[in-house]
Design a protein around this motif. Structure first.
Motif, PDB file in Angstrom:
ATOM      1  N   MET A  32       0.827  -1.200   0.000  1.00 32.30           N
ATOM      2  CA  MET A  32       0.000   0.000   0.000  1.00 32.30           C
ATOM      3  C   MET A  32       0.865   1.255   0.000  1.00 32.30           C
ATOM      4  O   MET A  32       0.569   2.233  -0.704  1.00 32.30           O
ATOM      5  CB  MET A  32      -0.917  -0.010   1.221  1.00 32.30           C
ATOM      6  N   ASP A  33       1.938   1.245   0.775  1.00 30.17           N
ATOM      7  CA  ASP A  33       2.829   2.402   0.819  1.00 30.17           C
ATOM      8  C   ASP A  33       3.457   2.662  -0.545  1.00 30.17           C
ATOM      9  O   ASP A  33       3.545   3.814  -0.999  1.00 30.17           O
ATOM     10  CB  ASP A  33       3.928   2.186   1.854  1.00 30.17           C
ATOM     11  N   ILE A  34       3.899   1.606  -1.200  1.00 31.85           N
ATOM     12  CA  ILE A  34       4.518   1.768  -2.517  1.00 31.85           C
ATOM     13  C   ILE A  34       3.506   2.298  -3.520  1.00 31.85           C
ATOM     14  O   ILE A  34       3.787   3.227  -4.295  1.00 31.85           O
ATOM     15  CB  ILE A  34       5.135   0.441  -2.992  1.00 31.85           C
ATOM     16  N   LEU A  35       2.308   1.717  -3.547  1.00 29.28           N
ATOM     17  CA  LEU A  35       1.274   2.175  -4.477  1.00 29.28           C
ATOM     18  C   LEU A  35       0.909   3.631  -4.221  1.00 29.28           C
ATOM     19  O   LEU A  35       0.791   4.432  -5.156  1.00 29.28           O
ATOM     20  CB  LEU A  35       0.024   1.298  -4.349  1.00 29.28           C
ATOM     21  N   ALA A  36       0.736   3.980  -2.963  1.00 25.56           N
ATOM     22  CA  ALA A  36       0.285   5.331  -2.622  1.00 25.56           C
ATOM     23  C   ALA A  36       1.358   6.383  -2.887  1.00 25.56           C
ATOM     24  O   ALA A  36       1.046   7.485  -3.356  1.00 25.56           O
ATOM     25  CB  ALA A  36      -0.142   5.379  -1.160  1.00 25.56           C
ATOM     26  N   ASP A  37       2.603   6.051  -2.609  1.00 24.15           N
ATOM     27  CA  ASP A  37       3.670   7.052  -2.663  1.00 24.15           C
ATOM     28  C   ASP A  37       4.485   7.023  -3.952  1.00 24.15           C
ATOM     29  O   ASP A  37       5.066   8.041  -4.337  1.00 24.15           O
ATOM     30  CB  ASP A  37       4.615   6.870  -1.476  1.00 24.15           C
ATOM     31  N   GLU A  38       4.527   5.850  -4.621  1.00 32.52           N
ATOM     32  CA  GLU A  38       5.378   5.724  -5.803  1.00 32.52           C
ATOM     33  C   GLU A  38       4.636   5.252  -7.040  1.00 32.52           C
ATOM     34  O   GLU A  38       5.095   5.474  -8.159  1.00 32.52           O
ATOM     35  CB  GLU A  38       6.537   4.773  -5.498  1.00 32.52           C
ATOM     36  N   GLY A  39       3.508   4.569  -6.847  1.00 31.28           N
ATOM     37  CA  GLY A  39       2.703   4.157  -7.992  1.00 31.28           C
ATOM     38  C   GLY A  39       2.857   2.691  -8.350  1.00 31.28           C
ATOM     39  O   GLY A  39       3.780   1.999  -7.909  1.00 31.28           O
ATOM     40  N   TRP A  40       1.912   2.227  -9.163  1.00 31.73           N
ATOM     41  CA  TRP A  40       1.867   0.833  -9.580  1.00 31.73           C
ATOM     42  C   TRP A  40       3.154   0.388 -10.264  1.00 31.73           C
ATOM     43  O   TRP A  40       3.627  -0.735 -10.075  1.00 31.73           O
ATOM     44  CB  TRP A  40       0.681   0.625 -10.512  1.00 31.73           C
ATOM     45  N   GLY A  41       3.758   1.257 -11.049  1.00 33.00           N
ATOM     46  CA  GLY A  41       4.954   0.894 -11.788  1.00 33.00           C
ATOM     47  C   GLY A  41       6.142   0.544 -10.904  1.00 33.00           C
ATOM     48  O   GLY A  41       7.100  -0.076 -11.365  1.00 33.00           O
ATOM     49  N   ARG A  42       6.093   0.921  -9.638  1.00 27.60           N
ATOM     50  CA  ARG A  42       7.196   0.644  -8.717  1.00 27.60           C
ATOM     51  C   ARG A  42       6.918  -0.550  -7.810  1.00 27.60           C
ATOM     52  O   ARG A  42       7.764  -0.901  -6.988  1.00 27.60           O
ATOM     53  CB  ARG A  42       7.455   1.885  -7.858  1.00 27.60           C
ATOM     54  N   LEU A  43       5.747  -1.157  -7.973  1.00 31.95           N
ATOM     55  CA  LEU A  43       5.419  -2.303  -7.126  1.00 31.95           C
ATOM     56  C   LEU A  43       5.975  -3.576  -7.751  1.00 31.95           C
ATOM     57  O   LEU A  43       5.535  -4.010  -8.811  1.00 31.95           O
ATOM     58  CB  LEU A  43       3.892  -2.435  -6.967  1.00 31.95           C
TER      59      LEU A  43
END
Length: 222
Positions: free
Chosen positions: A46-57
């Protein structure tokens, strides 16, 4: 559901996954999964999606941040899309407001989050909108976390109005739901747009949403 499919640029029926579902209550083979680690992995995602976006997950980033092995991730979720979908399922993107006494004030209360910036869960969901055009798992996640709850909220508000003695036409309630969904998606994708003020929300309700329910009530010239 039809509206959400058109918005996401897909004309097929939403399906949850291409993988054969496990029987109810079944778990992946092997030793029991740690609920603590599962929660930690979801929180990191959730932190990655919220702060960096789907492309970084990706599994490398999730494993590194959670200090866990990648095998532990894939025992729980076969793909990053499945993880993202599960993460969305742990959040509430649409809150049904307490009864405010009228349809107008109920709608204003429903849209109260629009007076604030997107929160963590909303940013995570917003990061998936573009990719969901091409991924059924992500589409299903957005359907479950936003489209269905919002439709349920609209039905609840219509039921309240019926309880007050005013039965709303079914087709008008459906149209109200479609317009609200369109506005919700716009809010998720218009990142440069500042939050609305309370008077702006009230004007949106009075000038746009209420006339959908009662088009004959709109005065000429407005």
């Amino acid at each position: 559901m039809l509206w959400s499919l058109h918005f996401l640029g897909n004309d097929c029926t939403v399906t949850t996954t291409d993988l054969p579902p496990r029987p109810a209550g079944a778990r992946p083979p092997g030793r029991p999964l740690s609920t603590e680690l599962s929660g930690q992995l979801v929180a990191v995602a959730m932190d990655i999606l919220a702060d960096e976006g789907w492309g970084r997950l990706n599994s490398d980033r999730v494993a590194a941040r959670a200090r866990a092995g990648k095998a532990g991730i894939y025992r729980r979720w076969p793909t990053m899309a499945a993880l993202a979908r599960h993460a969305l399922s742990t959040t509430t993107l649409v809150q049904v407001p307490e009864d405010q006494g009228s349809l107008s004030t109920d709608l204003c209360a429903l849209l109260l989050p629009w007076t604030r910036p997107l929160d963590r869960a909303e940013r995570a969901a917003a990061s998936l909108v573009g990719a969901a055009r091409h991924d059924e798992e992500l589409r299903a996640g957005l359907e479950e976390s936003l489209v269905r709850p919002l439709a349920g909220a609209v039905r609840e508000l219509a039921a309240r109005e019926a309880g007050r003695g005013r039965e709303l036409p079914h087709e008008r309630v459906a149209l109200l739901g479609q317009v609200l969904q369109a506005l919700w998606w716009q809010r998720y994708t218009s990142f440069a747009t500042a939050p609305m003020t309370t008077p702006q929300v009230e004007q949106l309700v009075s000038d746009v949403l209420l006339p959908i329910i009662d088009p004959g009530g709109v005065r000429p010239g407005r």
